[in-house]
Every structure is written in C-alpha cells, then in structure tokens.
Write a protein that holds these residues in place. Sequence first.
Motif, PDB file in Angstrom:
ATOM      1  N   ALA A  50      -8.917  20.214  -7.547  1.00  0.00           N
ATOM      2  CA  ALA A  50      -9.473  20.024  -6.378  1.00  0.00           C
ATOM      3  C   ALA A  50      -9.600  19.109  -5.642  1.00  0.00           C
ATOM      4  O   ALA A  50      -9.050  19.495  -4.144  1.00  0.00           O
ATOM      5  CB  ALA A  50     -10.843  21.172  -6.855  1.00  0.00           C
ATOM      6  N   ASP A  51     -10.019  18.401  -5.471  1.00  0.00           N
ATOM      7  CA  ASP A  51      -9.729  17.281  -4.512  1.00  0.00           C
ATOM      8  C   ASP A  51      -8.031  16.277  -4.705  1.00  0.00           C
ATOM      9  O   ASP A  51      -8.013  15.483  -3.808  1.00  0.00           O
ATOM     10  CB  ASP A  51     -10.283  16.154  -5.744  1.00  0.00           C
ATOM     11  N   GLY A  52      -7.083  16.898  -5.224  1.00  0.00           N
ATOM     12  CA  GLY A  52      -5.197  16.702  -5.144  1.00  0.00           C
ATOM     13  C   GLY A  52      -4.727  15.816  -6.518  1.00  0.00           C
ATOM     14  O   GLY A  52      -4.040  14.836  -6.184  1.00  0.00           O
ATOM     15  N   SER A  53      -6.228  15.083  -7.294  1.00  0.00           N
ATOM     16  CA  SER A  53      -5.296  14.552  -8.330  1.00  0.00           C
ATOM     17  C   SER A  53      -4.997  14.969  -9.010  1.00  0.00           C
ATOM     18  O   SER A  53      -4.856  16.410  -9.496  1.00  0.00           O
ATOM     19  CB  SER A  53      -6.573  13.398  -8.719  1.00  0.00           C
ATOM     20  N   THR A  54      -3.313  14.294  -9.673  1.00  0.00           N
ATOM     21  CA  THR A  54      -2.831  14.841 -10.662  1.00  0.00           C
ATOM     22  C   THR A  54      -2.281  14.182 -12.435  1.00  0.00           C
ATOM     23  O   THR A  54      -3.173  12.961 -12.280  1.00  0.00           O
ATOM     24  CB  THR A  54      -2.218  14.863  -9.824  1.00  0.00           C
ATOM     25  N   SER A  55      -1.969  14.792 -12.879  1.00  0.00           N
ATOM     26  CA  SER A  55      -2.038  14.158 -14.292  1.00  0.00           C
ATOM     27  C   SER A  55      -0.015  14.922 -14.918  1.00  0.00           C
ATOM     28  O   SER A  55      -0.386  16.146 -14.524  1.00  0.00           O
ATOM     29  CB  SER A  55      -3.146  13.868 -14.834  1.00  0.00           C
ATOM     30  N   PHE A  56       0.123  13.767 -15.469  1.00  0.00           N
ATOM     31  CA  PHE A  56       1.527  14.131 -15.782  1.00  0.00           C
ATOM     32  C   PHE A  56       1.710  13.926 -17.461  1.00  0.00           C
ATOM     33  O   PHE A  56       1.381  12.526 -18.211  1.00  0.00           O
ATOM     34  CB  PHE A  56       3.154  14.020 -15.060  1.00  0.00           C
TER      35      PHE A  56
END
Length: 124
Positions: A50-56
């Motif tokens: 929700a805070d825009g943090s991403t992971s791949f």
Amino acid sequence: QVHLVESGGGSVQAGGSLRLSCTASDRTYCMGWFRQAPGKEREGVAAIDADGSTSFADFVRGRFTISKDNAKNTLHLQMNSLKPEDTAMYYCAADDGVCWATISTMSPADFGYWGQGTQVTVSS
C-alpha cells in the motif's frame, strides 16, 4: 469479497514486451503477481504494498516492473525482455493485509483474493 480481473496476456516473441493489468473491485493493500507453468508450482513474480514498496523475484528483477493506480484500484505488470521460460499463466493476487515480506518469501496462501489468470506465451 474482492474480485480481481486480469487482462493483457498474449503471445510474443522472445525479447518482446507485454503489460498485464488487474482491476480490483475494492481497495486492497498487498497486491502481487504469481505465475504457474504446466507441471510447476505457482511462484511469486512481483508484489507492491500500500505504501508503494515493491519486491521482485530474482528471475524477473530488472526486466519486470510493477505499479499500482490507487485511484482506479488497478495493478500493472510491465514485462520487458521476455524469455521463453516466462511462459505461464499469470495470476493477480491481493490481500487485505500488508505485504509482510518480499514476494520471494510470501506464498500463495498469503493472498486471499485471486484473479482468473491470463496466459503469457513467449516463443523463441
């Protein structure tokens, strides 16, 4: 109950690009993409909190990007430099909770809502 609808799958040659989209019927917090190839387990591809943090996942890092339009409750997965091994059914997933870990650590069981899937086929 949140409904997820994916779009944007298709067939492309190796090195090409596709953009997947997923529209949610209501606001959710952790959203992500999983994929499943025939005979293989479902694996996490990317997630956005929700805070825009991403992971791949390591196998897509640098080639795929994930983004979210909060105003439209829409999730996107931009896939570049596609490889034949990226061929799979891609599923949008979401949950009412935050992403408690990176996508490589989270499992499908961590997501309460799922789309129907969209096929991505990459030819060599």
